[in-house]
Write an enzyme that holds these catalytic residues in place. Structure first.
Site: not given
Ligand code: COA
Length: 260
Positions: A66, A111, A114, A134
């Protein structure tokens, strides 16, 4: 069909829905959820489609969850609505009369995991990573993760994944039954298309009635489920496809199904 956050194509009886926010790792905001529901409904009402594939744009992510920016502004009451809306959209995916295959190319987190769980079949590229992280955000899965993950991989494994927030790679996802198949990196979509083409070649009434019967498994006890199976079996025996399929077998030829 034009969407702001999705790509939608129909080709050779397969609809491909691509979540298209690669700069945000295809995170699901409200607009994307609304468009996803619309795209699945459109594919269901299209006479040119038998099977639906959902995937993510780019090689890095299927869907990284999400949208955390939208999530961060929720309070207790709006948070419940937030979860109910995502659940409604994913229930539309799960209740699709036409089979939905997730081609998981990269991160399927929160999400995203999911969404893949609401699809009927999951194909994971070598670089896929599934997880329910989460707890790292101080929240619980809200788009069906606690319910569907436990039903697919079992209560013990779901509990571990949800409480630790750990990710599993494609091989482990396959081992625990979360992924149906694994594909080389970059090939999840083509493998999903191959499977979709195979399904599209079958009698479509039988495909849809099979899905309907399978959907009863988590909802019904065995007695009720068997009664439903028998009723749907009866229905399939009344179709032209059934006459064609059985005649073709007896006449030693390939069946030509019409989907009626
Ligand atoms: N919601 C909003 N934005 C997200 C996102 C999410 N769930 N997951 C990634 N992004 C965005 C980042 O904020 C970043 O945006 P920016 O360039 O404007 O800063 C972009 O996507 C790239 O992500 P980044 O974190 O820089 O990539 P990474 O390779 O370093 O890490 C992940 C990848 C997937 C490990 C990391 O993005 C992450 O942990 N995301 C969240 C996962 C999560 O908790 N999901 C459950 C949500 S309920």
């Amino acid at each position: 069909m034009n969407f702001n956050t999705l790509l939608y194509t129909e080709d050779q009886r397969i609809a491909v829905i691509t979540i298209n926010r690669p700069d945000k790792l295809n995170a699901l905001n409200h607009e994307t959820l609304t468009e996803l529901k619309q795209a699945v409904l459109n594919a269901n009402s299209s006479d040119a489609v038998d099977v639906i594939i959902i995937t993510g744009a780019g090689e890095k992510a299927f869907v990284a969850g999400a949208d955390i920016k939208e999530l961060s502004s929720q309070d207790a009451v709006r948070g419940q609505q937030f979860a109910l809306y995502g659940q409604e959209v994913f229930s539309t995916v799960e209740n699709s009369a036409k089979p939905v295959i997730a081609a998981v190319n990269g991160f399927a987190l929160g999400g995203g995991c999911e969404l893949s769980l609401a699809c009927h079949i999951r194909i994971a590229a070598e670089n896929a990573k599934f997880g329910q992280p989460e707890v790292n955000l101080g929240v619980i899965p809200g788009y069906g993760g606690t319910q569907r993950l436990a039903r697919i991989v079992g209560q013990g494994r779901a509990t571990e994944l949800i409480l630790t927030g750990d990710m599993v790679d494609a091989a482990e996802a396959h081992r625990i039954g979360l992924a149906n198949k694994t594909a080389p990196a970059g090939e999840a979509l083509s493998m999903a298309k191959e499977m979709a083409a195979k399904i599209a070649g079958k009698g479509q009434v039988a495909v849809r009635l099979s899905l309907e019967a399978l959907r009863c498994v988590p909802q019904m006890g065995l007695r009720e489920g068997l009664a439903t199976e028998a009723a749907l079996f009866g229905l399939s025996c009344g179709t032209d496809d059934f006459r064609e399929g059985t005649s073709a077998f007896l006449e030693k030829r390939k069946p030509e199904f019409k989907g009626s």
